[in-house]
Write a protein that holds these residues in place. Structure first.
Motif, short mmCIF file in Angstrom:
data_model
loop_
_atom_site.label_atom_id
_atom_site.label_comp_id
_atom_site.label_asym_id
_atom_site.label_seq_id
_atom_site.Cartn_x
_atom_site.Cartn_y
_atom_site.Cartn_z
N ALA A 144 -3.99 8.44 -16.54
CA ALA A 144 -3.24 7.56 -15.63
C ALA A 144 -3.72 7.73 -14.18
N ILE A 145 -3.98 8.97 -13.78
CA ILE A 145 -4.39 9.21 -12.39
C ILE A 145 -5.80 8.65 -12.14
N ILE A 146 -6.69 8.87 -13.10
CA ILE A 146 -8.05 8.32 -12.96
C ILE A 146 -7.99 6.79 -12.89
N PHE A 147 -7.16 6.22 -13.77
CA PHE A 147 -7.02 4.77 -13.77
C PHE A 147 -6.47 4.26 -12.43
N SER A 148 -5.48 4.99 -11.89
CA SER A 148 -4.88 4.60 -10.60
C SER A 148 -5.94 4.58 -9.50
N GLY A 149 -6.75 5.64 -9.48
CA GLY A 149 -7.81 5.73 -8.48
C GLY A 149 -8.80 4.59 -8.63
N TYR A 150 -9.18 4.36 -9.88
CA TYR A 150 -10.13 3.28 -10.16
C TYR A 150 -9.55 1.92 -9.73
N PHE A 196 0.83 -1.22 0.00
CA PHE A 196 0.00 0.00 0.00
C PHE A 196 0.87 1.27 0.00
N ILE A 197 2.03 1.15 0.66
CA ILE A 197 2.94 2.32 0.69
C ILE A 197 3.39 2.65 -0.74
N PHE A 198 3.77 1.59 -1.46
CA PHE A 198 4.28 1.83 -2.82
C PHE A 198 3.16 2.19 -3.80
N ASN A 199 1.93 1.72 -3.48
CA ASN A 199 0.79 2.12 -4.32
C ASN A 199 0.58 3.63 -4.26
N ILE A 200 0.73 4.16 -3.04
CA ILE A 200 0.57 5.62 -2.90
C ILE A 200 1.78 6.34 -3.49
N GLN A 201 2.96 5.77 -3.19
CA GLN A 201 4.19 6.44 -3.65
C GLN A 201 4.24 6.56 -5.17
N GLN A 202 3.81 5.50 -5.87
CA GLN A 202 3.94 5.58 -7.33
C GLN A 202 3.04 6.65 -7.94
N ILE A 203 1.91 6.91 -7.25
CA ILE A 203 1.03 7.98 -7.76
C ILE A 203 1.66 9.35 -7.47
N ALA A 204 2.17 9.52 -6.24
CA ALA A 204 2.82 10.78 -5.87
C ALA A 204 4.02 11.03 -6.79
N ASP A 205 4.77 9.97 -7.01
CA ASP A 205 5.94 10.02 -7.88
C ASP A 205 5.54 10.46 -9.30
N PHE A 206 4.44 9.91 -9.76
CA PHE A 206 3.96 10.23 -11.10
C PHE A 206 3.56 11.70 -11.21
N VAL A 207 2.86 12.18 -10.17
CA VAL A 207 2.44 13.59 -10.17
C VAL A 207 3.67 14.51 -10.25
N PHE A 208 4.72 14.12 -9.52
CA PHE A 208 5.96 14.90 -9.56
C PHE A 208 6.49 14.97 -11.00
N TRP A 209 6.51 13.81 -11.66
CA TRP A 209 7.05 13.79 -13.03
C TRP A 209 6.17 14.56 -14.01
N VAL A 210 4.86 14.53 -13.77
CA VAL A 210 3.96 15.31 -14.63
C VAL A 210 4.34 16.79 -14.53
N TYR A 211 4.56 17.25 -13.31
CA TYR A 211 4.93 18.64 -13.09
C TYR A 211 6.26 18.96 -13.80
N ILE A 212 7.23 18.06 -13.62
CA ILE A 212 8.55 18.28 -14.23
C ILE A 212 8.44 18.36 -15.75
N PHE A 213 7.69 17.44 -16.34
CA PHE A 213 7.56 17.44 -17.81
C PHE A 213 6.79 18.66 -18.31
N LEU A 214 5.85 19.11 -17.49
CA LEU A 214 5.14 20.35 -17.87
C LEU A 214 6.12 21.51 -17.97
N LYS A 215 7.12 21.50 -17.09
CA LYS A 215 8.14 22.55 -17.12
C LYS A 215 9.11 22.35 -18.28
#
Lengths: 217, 265
Positions: free
Chosen positions: A97-103, A60-79
């Motif tokens: 990807a985020i909607i799918f993760s939640g689902y 469960f820790i890594f399930n949350i981490q991979q989403i947080a990690d992904f959000v970070f990369w989305v921000y970086i790529f936006l820049k």
């Protein structure tokens, strides 16, 4: 255990490099990396200690981490991206990807099982992000020396990590349920090798301007 | 499928994917290397073309200056001298009340002839080889002094050496342009020129105590019409020199021209 140590050392070196270069970090979003790497290292160690001492699954820790990690990369790529169209594609893929993760957490693989499908989707999306960055570089009409661009090294590291891990992480649940890699050796070899490669490339990215300058003189 | 066989497939596929990725990056780097080379050659060609165009333009300009200078000297100057001679001949035959006016006119005519000669001289590129760069600049300052509106100082430091004719001509024209700018825009009362012949370069500092200007604002404007400052920058780059202009509104302007010695290029 040995894989954890080697993996942690790789992140640690990159983490220290990002702190050392913090003030010289250019572009400015590079200053987020000490925080990101510190967070990743804490989660990796925390996850390991949690399962080691409490003898419970740490998925469960890594399930949350991979989403947080992904959000970070989305921000970086936006820049990173220069083209508006590419940014729109990025946001579309990120939303998917985020909607799918939640689902997947709510109605799919669940919170306490490793979200292998989410992991695969995120890896594919990050691969596409890296490829889009390479495509932007490809069509750029200015004279560019890739080796002096931190973004290039960072994207290359991310690209190789996701390319190499996609198969194993995609089949993670299948491999564990069929006990194909009970001692985690294959996992260790693949993921740790890719981790070392990725963090080494990140580290080069943090220092690349200095290194290149020295080589030029 | 056996357990080990499946794991082997996983590892092999992973390795193939990573190798494919490495190949893709290699292609990207290889392509970029070629593209960089192409861009470099294109930029070089563009720069050569620009230099040639600029040089041609300057040559045409110098030729035009020379023609104008000769016209002033040979035709207008001669005609005015003839008028002065005629006025001198009239001297004894005119009534006393007009004589005063005639004397004034002769003086004015004399000054005009002298001014025209000065202009003709400064327009003629041969003037530079006769007087040398610092001599030519000094004469420009003397012309300013003559107007009575400016106080000028001129200093030369270091051991004077000669640059090629073309480089000196470009330098001289830039100094002329700077002095013209002072006359047109600066509202200054003092103009200082310092020529410093250093071991590695010649630097010329032109400063005034005028009203100054906002350099950033001027750069934008000049970019649009391609004149003045941009022209000077282009000329300087043609002779591989640099020009720096520092100015603050209300505090005058200092322009520093630097030209590396030809042997150091």
């Amino acid at each position: 255990m040995v894989y954890i140590i080697i993996g942690t050392i790789a992140i640690l070196i990159s983490f220290i490099a990002s702190i050392v270069q913090y003030k010289k970090a250019e572009p400015l979003w590079l200053r987020l990396f000490p925080w990101y790497l510190g967070f990743t290292m804490t989660i990796q160690l925390g996850g390991y200690l949690y399962s080691h001492f409490l003898l419970k699954s740490n998925y469960f820790i890594f399930n949350i981490q991979q989403i947080a990690d992904f959000v970070f990369w989305v921000y970086i790529f936006l820049k990173i991206y220069k083209t508006k169209g590419v940014k729109v594609v990025l946001l579309g893929l990120a939303a998917f990807a985020i909607i799918f993760s939640g689902y997947n957490i709510i109605a799919g693989e669940g919170f306490y099982n490793f979200n292998s499908k989410t992991s695969t989707i995120i890896s594919i999306v990050l691969l596409i992000f890296s490829l889009l960055y390479f495509a932007e570089l490809f069509v750029n009409n200015n004279r560019i020396n890739y080796f002096t661009i931190p973004t290039f090294w960072i994207c290359t590291g991310l690209f190789f990590f996701n390319l190499g891990s996609i198969i194993y992480l995609g089949l993670f649940n299948y491999i564990t349920s069929h006990k194909l890699d009970e001692d985690g050796k294959i996992y260790g070899v693949i993921i740790v090798t890719l981790n070392i490669l990725m963090y080494a490339l990140f580290t080069i990215g943090f220092f690349c301007r200095t290194i290149w300058k020295k080589m030029s003189y | 499928m056996e357990k080990n066989e499946l794991l082997t497939y996983i590892i092999a596929t992973t390795a193939i994917l990573v190798l494919l990725g490495a190949f893709l990056l290699f292609v990207l780097l290889w392509y970029r290397r070629n593209k960089n080379q192409y861009i470099k050659e294109k930029q070089h060609m563009q720069s050569t073309l620009n230099q040639t165009l600029l040089q041609t333009r300057l040559e045409i300009q110098e030729e035009t200056f020379k023609t104008i200078s000769q016209e002033i000297h040979d035709n207008i100057g001669q005609a005015l001298s003839f008028v002065k001679l005629s006025l001198n001949m009239m001297d004894g035959r005119i009534p006393p009340d007009i004589k005063e006016k005639l004397t004034e006119s002769k003086e004015l005519l004399g000054k005009t002839i002298q001014d025209l000669r000065d202009i003709a001289r400064s327009l003629n590129p041969d003037f530079l080889s006769d007087s040398g760069l610092y001599g030519a600049i000094e004469q420009q300052l003397q012309l300013l002094e003559k107007t009575g509106e400016y106080k000028t100082t001129f200093n030369v430091m270091g051991i004077v050496y000669k640059n090629s004719q073309q480089r000196e001509l470009v330098l001289f024209r830039i100094v002329q342009e700077l002095l013209n700018n002072i006359i047109k825009h600066a509202e200054a009362t003092t103009v200082n020129v310092l020529m410093n012949y250093r071991v590695d370069k010649l630097s010329i500092t032109v400063s005034d105590n005028g009203k100054g200007f906002d350099t950033s604002a001027v750069q934008v404007t000049e970019k649009n019409n391609g004149l003045g400052m941009r022209n000077m920058l282009n000329r300087m780059s043609m002779i591989k020199g640099y020009i720096t202009i520092e100015s603050t509104p209300g505090e005058g302007t200092t322009s520093i021209i630097e030209l590396p010695k030809e042997t150091d290029l």
